[in-house]
Design a protein around this motif. Structure first.
Motif, PDB file in Angstrom:
ATOM      1  N   ASN A   1       0.845  -1.186   0.000  1.00 15.67           N
ATOM      2  CA  ASN A   1       0.000   0.000   0.000  1.00 15.67           C
ATOM      3  C   ASN A   1       0.887   1.245   0.000  1.00 15.67           C
ATOM      4  N   ILE A   2       0.636   2.159  -0.920  1.00 12.52           N
ATOM      5  CA  ILE A   2       1.386   3.417  -0.986  1.00 12.52           C
ATOM      6  C   ILE A   2       0.623   4.463  -0.175  1.00 12.52           C
ATOM      7  N   VAL A   3       1.325   5.055   0.787  1.00 12.27           N
ATOM      8  CA  VAL A   3       0.734   6.087   1.633  1.00 12.27           C
ATOM      9  C   VAL A   3       1.576   7.354   1.489  1.00 12.27           C
ATOM     10  N   PRO A   4       0.978   8.438   0.997  1.00 11.32           N
ATOM     11  CA  PRO A   4       1.760   9.681   0.873  1.00 11.32           C
ATOM     12  C   PRO A   4       2.118  10.253   2.236  1.00 11.32           C
ATOM     13  N   THR A   5       3.355  10.692   2.350  1.00 10.13           N
ATOM     14  CA  THR A   5       3.839  11.318   3.567  1.00 10.13           C
ATOM     15  C   THR A   5       4.250  12.744   3.236  1.00 10.13           C
ATOM     16  N   ILE A   6       3.681  13.685   3.939  1.00  8.76           N
ATOM     17  CA  ILE A   6       3.980  15.096   3.680  1.00  8.76           C
ATOM     18  C   ILE A   6       4.968  15.569   4.742  1.00  8.76           C
ATOM     19  N   MET A   7       6.140  15.986   4.271  1.00 10.95           N
ATOM     20  CA  MET A   7       7.160  16.526   5.164  1.00 10.95           C
ATOM     21  C   MET A   7       7.007  18.045   5.185  1.00 10.95           C
ATOM     22  N   MET A   8       7.170  18.644   6.335  1.00 13.25           N
ATOM     23  CA  MET A   8       6.938  20.075   6.494  1.00 13.25           C
ATOM     24  C   MET A   8       7.855  20.900   5.595  1.00 13.25           C
ATOM     25  N   GLY A   9       9.132  20.562   5.507  1.00 16.35           N
ATOM     26  CA  GLY A   9      10.062  21.316   4.672  1.00 16.35           C
ATOM     27  C   GLY A   9       9.680  21.254   3.199  1.00 16.35           C
ATOM     28  N   ASP A  10       9.292  20.066   2.739  1.00 10.17           N
ATOM     29  CA  ASP A  10       8.873  19.917   1.348  1.00 10.17           C
ATOM     30  C   ASP A  10       7.585  20.683   1.070  1.00 10.17           C
ATOM     31  N   TYR A  11       6.674  20.672   2.052  1.00  9.13           N
ATOM     32  CA  TYR A  11       5.413  21.396   1.902  1.00  9.13           C
ATOM     33  C   TYR A  11       5.664  22.899   1.787  1.00  9.13           C
ATOM     34  N   ILE A  12       6.535  23.421   2.623  1.00 10.63           N
ATOM     35  CA  ILE A  12       6.842  24.859   2.591  1.00 10.63           C
ATOM     36  C   ILE A  12       7.541  25.219   1.288  1.00 10.63           C
ATOM     37  N   ASP A  13       8.488  24.386   0.859  1.00  6.85           N
ATOM     38  CA  ASP A  13       9.168  24.639  -0.416  1.00  6.85           C
ATOM     39  C   ASP A  13       8.180  24.624  -1.578  1.00  6.85           C
ATOM     40  N   PHE A  14       7.275  23.658  -1.571  1.00  5.88           N
ATOM     41  CA  PHE A  14       6.280  23.550  -2.632  1.00  5.88           C
ATOM     42  C   PHE A  14       5.374  24.780  -2.647  1.00  5.88           C
ATOM     43  N   CYS A  15       4.878  25.166  -1.487  1.00  3.42           N
ATOM     44  CA  CYS A  15       3.982  26.327  -1.408  1.00  3.42           C
ATOM     45  C   CYS A  15       4.702  27.610  -1.823  1.00  3.42           C
ATOM     46  N   THR A  16       5.942  27.774  -1.396  1.00  3.33           N
ATOM     47  CA  THR A  16       6.704  28.963  -1.763  1.00  3.33           C
ATOM     48  C   THR A  16       6.923  29.027  -3.269  1.00  3.33           C
ATOM     49  N   GLN A  17       7.315  27.910  -3.852  1.00  3.18           N
ATOM     50  CA  GLN A  17       7.556  27.873  -5.294  1.00  3.18           C
ATOM     51  C   GLN A  17       6.280  28.175  -6.067  1.00  3.18           C
ATOM     52  N   MET A  18       5.179  27.581  -5.656  1.00  4.78           N
ATOM     53  CA  MET A  18       3.917  27.798  -6.367  1.00  4.78           C
ATOM     54  C   MET A  18       3.419  29.238  -6.201  1.00  4.78           C
ATOM     55  N   LEU A  19       3.494  29.787  -4.987  1.00  7.76           N
ATOM     56  CA  LEU A  19       3.042  31.165  -4.773  1.00  7.76           C
ATOM     57  C   LEU A  19       3.887  32.153  -5.562  1.00  7.76           C
ATOM     58  N   LEU A  20       5.199  31.974  -5.551  1.00  7.00           N
ATOM     59  CA  LEU A  20       6.065  32.858  -6.332  1.00  7.00           C
ATOM     60  C   LEU A  20       5.824  32.679  -7.829  1.00  7.00           C
ATOM     61  N   GLY A  21       5.656  31.453  -8.264  1.00 12.35           N
ATOM     62  CA  GLY A  21       5.397  31.190  -9.672  1.00 12.35           C
ATOM     63  C   GLY A  21       4.133  31.863 -10.153  1.00 12.35           C
ATOM     64  N   PHE A  22       3.043  31.686  -9.422  1.00  8.36           N
ATOM     65  CA  PHE A  22       1.783  32.313  -9.824  1.00  8.36           C
ATOM     66  C   PHE A  22       1.854  33.830  -9.696  1.00  8.36           C
ATOM     67  N   GLY A  23       2.517  34.328  -8.659  1.00  7.44           N
ATOM     68  CA  GLY A  23       2.663  35.775  -8.518  1.00  7.44           C
ATOM     69  C   GLY A  23       3.432  36.383  -9.679  1.00  7.44           C
ATOM     70  N   LEU A  24       4.522  35.747 -10.071  1.00  5.20           N
ATOM     71  CA  LEU A  24       5.321  36.272 -11.180  1.00  5.20           C
ATOM     72  C   LEU A  24       4.595  36.146 -12.510  1.00  5.20           C
ATOM     73  N   VAL A  25       3.884  35.059 -12.705  1.00  4.35           N
ATOM     74  CA  VAL A  25       3.145  34.874 -13.959  1.00  4.35           C
ATOM     75  C   VAL A  25       2.056  35.936 -14.097  1.00  4.35           C
ATOM     76  N   PHE A  26       1.434  36.292 -13.007  1.00  3.49           N
ATOM     77  CA  PHE A  26       0.367  37.297 -13.063  1.00  3.49           C
ATOM     78  C   PHE A  26       0.915  38.712 -13.255  1.00  3.49           C
ATOM     79  N   GLU A  27       2.233  38.891 -13.237  1.00  5.53           N
ATOM     80  CA  GLU A  27       2.843  40.190 -13.518  1.00  5.53           C
ATOM     81  C   GLU A  27       2.936  40.476 -15.018  1.00  5.53           C
ATOM     82  N   MET A  28       2.610  39.496 -15.848  1.00  8.34           N
ATOM     83  CA  MET A  28       2.769  39.644 -17.295  1.00  8.34           C
ATOM     84  C   MET A  28       2.024  40.858 -17.873  1.00  8.34           C
TER      85      MET A  28
END
Length: 168
Positions: free
Chosen positions: A59-86
């Motif tokens: 059985n595959i069970v996803p494990t969310i690590m806090m550091g990975d979660y923060i990195d993911f959220c930061t990357q996505m927020l910055l990505g969407f913020g920069l894209v919306f600057e177009m």
């Protein structure tokens, strides 16, 4: 502002406040859109990978690590913020005279390809997230064409004739 203000002419100061306001609003709007639209899609996809593999009992069970979660959220927020600057970037280039709305219309199909490539780079490797970034980018490109038409420098007669000739 105290540092920058003395170096600007009065007409340049007139443009700074709208550009800063628009830029800030677009960045925050992009981050909010990412948070409300793309994050649920991403988390539903990744957490939906929880399942049993065949009849092996593994059985595959996803494990969310806090550091990975923060990195993911930061990357996505910055990505969407920069894209919306177009729209801000294209409006600035149009006011300066580098591009005009006819250029944007002419190269629109190339931008769609570029939007999907940028979305593939900035988002996780799943199609729904890439669509969640690429589709708003294409809509913002259309908004940019309208802003450049209204506020940008008008194209020359030669550019208008070349555009009409290319259209036929």
């Amino acid at each position: 502002w105290s540092f920058i203000s003395p170096g600007l002419y009065a007409r340049e100061k007139r443009y700074v406040i709208p550009f800063v306001t628009l830029s800030t609003g677009l960045f925050v709007g992009g981050g909010y859109f990412g948070w409300r639209a793309a994050f649920p899609i991403s988390f539903n996809y990744f957490l939906g990978l929880d399942r049993e593999i065949g009849s092996t009992g593994v059985n595959i069970v996803p494990t969310i690590m806090m550091g990975d979660y923060i990195d993911f959220c930061t990357q996505m927020l910055l990505g969407f913020g920069l894209v919306f600057e177009m729209p801000m970037l294209l409006l600035f280039l149009s006011i300066v005279g580098v591009v005009n709305y006819l250029h944007l219309i002419t190269y629109g199909r190339y931008f769609i390809l570029i939007a999907f490539i940028i979305a593939a780079i900035l988002t996780p490797p799943d199609v729904p997230d890439q669509l969640a970034m690429a589709i708003p980018m294409c809509l913002l490109y259309g908004l940019s064409i309208g802003l450049c038409y209204v506020f940008g420098k008008a194209p020359s007669e030669a550019q208008k004739l070349a555009f009409r000739g290319r259209k036929q």
